[in-house]
Design a protein around this motif. Structure first.
Motif, PDB file in Angstrom:
ATOM      1  N   VAL A 127      29.269   4.409  16.999  1.00  0.00           N
ATOM      2  CA  VAL A 127      28.325   4.041  15.939  1.00  0.00           C
ATOM      3  C   VAL A 127      29.007   4.301  14.605  1.00  0.00           C
ATOM      4  O   VAL A 127      29.627   5.355  14.416  1.00  0.00           O
ATOM      5  N   HIS A 128      28.903   3.356  13.702  1.00  0.00           N
ATOM      6  CA  HIS A 128      29.462   3.491  12.359  1.00  0.00           C
ATOM      7  C   HIS A 128      28.402   4.077  11.433  1.00  0.00           C
ATOM      8  O   HIS A 128      27.197   3.880  11.653  1.00  0.00           O
ATOM      9  N   THR A 129      28.845   4.786  10.397  1.00  0.00           N
ATOM     10  CA  THR A 129      27.869   5.363   9.467  1.00  0.00           C
ATOM     11  C   THR A 129      27.138   4.311   8.648  1.00  0.00           C
ATOM     12  O   THR A 129      26.143   4.628   7.996  1.00  0.00           O
ATOM     13  N   ASP A 130      27.584   3.048   8.673  1.00  0.00           N
ATOM     14  CA  ASP A 130      26.812   1.987   8.001  1.00  0.00           C
ATOM     15  C   ASP A 130      25.752   1.410   8.931  1.00  0.00           C
ATOM     16  O   ASP A 130      25.043   0.472   8.557  1.00  0.00           O
ATOM     17  N   GLY A 131      25.631   1.956  10.152  1.00  0.00           N
ATOM     18  CA  GLY A 131      24.580   1.542  11.079  1.00  0.00           C
ATOM     19  C   GLY A 131      25.033   0.629  12.190  1.00  0.00           C
ATOM     20  O   GLY A 131      24.327   0.473  13.189  1.00  0.00           O
ATOM     21  N   ARG A 132      26.199   0.018  12.052  1.00  0.00           N
ATOM     22  CA  ARG A 132      26.664  -0.907  13.083  1.00  0.00           C
ATOM     23  C   ARG A 132      27.011  -0.157  14.368  1.00  0.00           C
ATOM     24  O   ARG A 132      27.427   0.988  14.335  1.00  0.00           O
ATOM     25  N   VAL A 133      26.832  -0.863  15.492  1.00  0.00           N
ATOM     26  CA  VAL A 133      27.161  -0.312  16.805  1.00  0.00           C
ATOM     27  C   VAL A 133      28.341  -1.093  17.357  1.00  0.00           C
ATOM     28  O   VAL A 133      28.403  -2.323  17.229  1.00  0.00           O
ATOM     29  N   GLY A 134      29.291  -0.390  17.944  1.00  0.00           N
ATOM     30  CA  GLY A 134      30.468  -1.081  18.447  1.00  0.00           C
ATOM     31  C   GLY A 134      31.180  -0.297  19.511  1.00  0.00           C
ATOM     32  O   GLY A 134      30.574   0.498  20.236  1.00  0.00           O
ATOM     33  N   ALA A 135      32.479  -0.526  19.585  1.00  0.00           N
ATOM     34  CA  ALA A 135      33.293   0.135  20.601  1.00  0.00           C
ATOM     35  C   ALA A 135      34.710   0.255  20.091  1.00  0.00           C
ATOM     36  O   ALA A 135      35.138  -0.467  19.180  1.00  0.00           O
ATOM     37  N   GLU A 136      35.433   1.159  20.701  1.00  0.00           N
ATOM     38  CA  GLU A 136      36.862   1.276  20.457  1.00  0.00           C
ATOM     39  C   GLU A 136      37.554   0.094  21.118  1.00  0.00           C
ATOM     40  O   GLU A 136      37.171  -0.331  22.208  1.00  0.00           O
ATOM     41  N   ASN A 137      38.565  -0.482  20.468  1.00  0.00           N
ATOM     42  CA  ASN A 137      39.197  -1.643  21.082  1.00  0.00           C
ATOM     43  C   ASN A 137      39.949  -1.255  22.351  1.00  0.00           C
ATOM     44  O   ASN A 137      40.109  -0.085  22.673  1.00  0.00           O
ATOM     45  N   THR A 138      40.382  -2.251  23.089  1.00  0.00           N
ATOM     46  CA  THR A 138      40.920  -2.011  24.423  1.00  0.00           C
ATOM     47  C   THR A 138      42.254  -1.286  24.420  1.00  0.00           C
ATOM     48  O   THR A 138      42.723  -0.843  25.472  1.00  0.00           O
ATOM     49  N   ALA A 139      42.890  -1.147  23.261  1.00  0.00           N
ATOM     50  CA  ALA A 139      44.124  -0.362  23.176  1.00  0.00           C
ATOM     51  C   ALA A 139      43.833   1.127  23.181  1.00  0.00           C
ATOM     52  O   ALA A 139      44.742   1.944  23.355  1.00  0.00           O
ATOM     53  N   GLY A 140      42.563   1.509  22.977  1.00  0.00           N
ATOM     54  CA  GLY A 140      42.195   2.914  22.971  1.00  0.00           C
ATOM     55  C   GLY A 140      42.749   3.675  21.784  1.00  0.00           C
ATOM     56  O   GLY A 140      43.013   4.878  21.883  1.00  0.00           O
ATOM     57  N   ASP A 141      42.904   2.990  20.641  1.00  0.00           N
ATOM     58  CA  ASP A 141      43.528   3.626  19.482  1.00  0.00           C
ATOM     59  C   ASP A 141      42.527   4.029  18.400  1.00  0.00           C
ATOM     60  O   ASP A 141      42.900   4.303  17.261  1.00  0.00           O
ATOM     61  N   GLY A 142      41.231   4.072  18.755  1.00  0.00           N
ATOM     62  CA  GLY A 142      40.239   4.534  17.796  1.00  0.00           C
ATOM     63  C   GLY A 142      39.822   3.509  16.771  1.00  0.00           C
ATOM     64  O   GLY A 142      39.141   3.846  15.807  1.00  0.00           O
ATOM     65  N   VAL A 143      40.201   2.244  16.944  1.00  0.00           N
ATOM     66  CA  VAL A 143      39.805   1.186  16.004  1.00  0.00           C
ATOM     67  C   VAL A 143      38.403   0.703  16.358  1.00  0.00           C
ATOM     68  O   VAL A 143      38.129   0.348  17.508  1.00  0.00           O
ATOM     69  N   PHE A 144      37.507   0.697  15.369  1.00  0.00           N
ATOM     70  CA  PHE A 144      36.115   0.297  15.584  1.00  0.00           C
ATOM     71  C   PHE A 144      35.990  -1.224  15.593  1.00  0.00           C
ATOM     72  O   PHE A 144      36.514  -1.902  14.697  1.00  0.00           O
ATOM     73  N   GLN A 145      35.296  -1.760  16.591  1.00  0.00           N
ATOM     74  CA  GLN A 145      34.978  -3.183  16.632  1.00  0.00           C
ATOM     75  C   GLN A 145      33.471  -3.337  16.790  1.00  0.00           C
ATOM     76  O   GLN A 145      32.887  -2.815  17.752  1.00  0.00           O
ATOM     77  N   GLU A 146      32.867  -4.052  15.867  1.00  0.00           N
ATOM     78  CA  GLU A 146      31.410  -4.228  15.895  1.00  0.00           C
ATOM     79  C   GLU A 146      30.987  -5.045  17.108  1.00  0.00           C
ATOM     80  O   GLU A 146      31.627  -6.021  17.491  1.00  0.00           O
ATOM     81  N   MET A 147      29.855  -4.634  17.711  1.00  0.00           N
ATOM     82  CA  MET A 147      29.230  -5.393  18.787  1.00  0.00           C
ATOM     83  C   MET A 147      27.832  -5.832  18.379  1.00  0.00           C
ATOM     84  O   MET A 147      27.461  -6.986  18.525  1.00  0.00           O
ATOM     85  N   GLU A 148      27.014  -4.908  17.894  1.00  0.00           N
ATOM     86  CA  GLU A 148      25.679  -5.232  17.399  1.00  0.00           C
ATOM     87  C   GLU A 148      25.505  -4.693  15.980  1.00  0.00           C
ATOM     88  O   GLU A 148      26.198  -3.744  15.576  1.00  0.00           O
ATOM     89  N   ALA A 149      24.537  -5.267  15.262  1.00  0.00           N
ATOM     90  CA  ALA A 149      24.324  -4.881  13.871  1.00  0.00           C
ATOM     91  C   ALA A 149      23.686  -3.508  13.735  1.00  0.00           C
ATOM     92  O   ALA A 149      23.802  -2.866  12.693  1.00  0.00           O
ATOM     93  N   SER A 150      22.986  -3.043  14.780  1.00  0.00           N
ATOM     94  CA  SER A 150      22.318  -1.743  14.729  1.00  0.00           C
ATOM     95  C   SER A 150      21.915  -1.344  16.140  1.00  0.00           C
ATOM     96  O   SER A 150      21.989  -2.149  17.074  1.00  0.00           O
ATOM     97  N   MET A 151      21.450  -0.103  16.300  1.00  0.00           N
ATOM     98  CA  MET A 151      20.954   0.329  17.600  1.00  0.00           C
ATOM     99  C   MET A 151      19.724  -0.469  18.016  1.00  0.00           C
ATOM    100  O   MET A 151      19.538  -0.775  19.196  1.00  0.00           O
ATOM    101  N   ILE A 152      18.880  -0.803  17.058  1.00  0.00           N
ATOM    102  CA  ILE A 152      17.695  -1.612  17.380  1.00  0.00           C
ATOM    103  C   ILE A 152      18.121  -2.972  17.917  1.00  0.00           C
ATOM    104  O   ILE A 152      17.581  -3.474  18.916  1.00  0.00           O
TER     105      ILE A 152
END
Length: 253
Positions: free
Chosen positions: A122-147
């Motif tokens: 979860v990003h502090t701007d509210g977006r929800v995402g995941a670490e990319n497949t390289a496992g290097d801690g890079v955030f990639q957005e998936m949804e705009a929020s938990m809702i």
């Protein structure tokens, strides 16, 4: 207040999902409050957790901490048959925190109760995402929020009773030929979106990966004869458009 105690911001569809499968599981281990954490900033220095991180991370713990629910899903398998399964999602905070290279911070949480190659964030701007497949801690957005995430899961659960259309990389082309579908605003954002009618549902999304731009795909479900007719027509139109494109470029059709 926890989402299971006050779900008023959710749609009736999402409330039905939580009413049917939602529950709260308290953590078995004590958790250090975010305001007591020391975290590494963009320069690698250990600093007290910034206020924006404290607010967002503790807010997640208060609103979603311990939430568990089960999402049903149906997809077409490799043989053209129907594959059905359920996935349980857990919303316990993890222990990792990273600074975003541009602005803000993100932190991890459990995600699905299954073996999975990515870590959910979860990003502090509210977006929800995941670490990319390289496992290097890079955030990639998936949804705009938990809702948005819960609402998307609720749609996925609802259409699990529908028939999935076999997709082999051509879902986006087919989706362009499906008209008279309304966007499900509460479940849609810049990266993942849903469009539906009474007979057809389309989910468009971007894969979590190391590629840029991220590959986009669409999954399609239908029900009843009308839904089958619409999706079949879209498949024919997409194939014809692909053939015409190949003819113009001189590539094998």
């Amino acid at each position: 207040m926890h989402i299971l105690e006050d779900s008023s911001e959710l749609s009736p569809r999402a409330r039905r999902l939580l009413d049917r499968t939602g529950r709260r599981q308290e953590p078995t281990e004590p958790r250090l409050p975010t305001e007591l954490l020391r975290v590494r900033d963009r320069k690698g220095r250990l600093v007290p957790a910034p206020l924006e991180l404290v607010i967002r991370r503790e807010g997640f713990a208060q609103r979603y901490g311990g939430l568990r629910y089960t999402v049903r899903r149906s997809l077409a398998d490799a043989n053209g048959g129907r594959s059905e399964h359920s996935l349980e999602w857990s919303h316990q905070l993890g222990s990792d925190v990273w600074p975003d290279p541009v602005r803000g911070w993100f932190f991890d949480w459990d995600g699905p109760r299954a073996a999975h190659p990515i870590r959910y964030l979860v990003h502090t701007d509210g977006r929800v995402g995941a670490e990319n497949t390289a496992g290097d801690g890079v955030f990639q957005e998936m949804e705009a929020s938990m809702i948005h995430r819960i609402e998307s899961h609720a749609v996925m659960d609802e259409v699990s009773a529908w028939d999935p259309w076999p997709i082999d990389g051509g879902g986006l082309a087919m989706a362009r030929h499906l008209d008279n579908l309304s966007e499900v605003d509460e479940a849609s954002g810049p990266v993942l979106s849903w469009r539906m009618s009474d007979a057809v549902a389309v989910m468009e999304f971007a894969h979590v990966s190391t590629e840029f731009p991220r590959e986009r795909q669409a999954w399609i479900w239908f029900r009843d004869e009308e839904g089958h007719r619409q999706v079949s027509t879209a498949a024919v139109l997409a194939a014809e458009a692909d053939d015409q494109c190949c003819d113009r470029t001189g590539s094998p059709g």
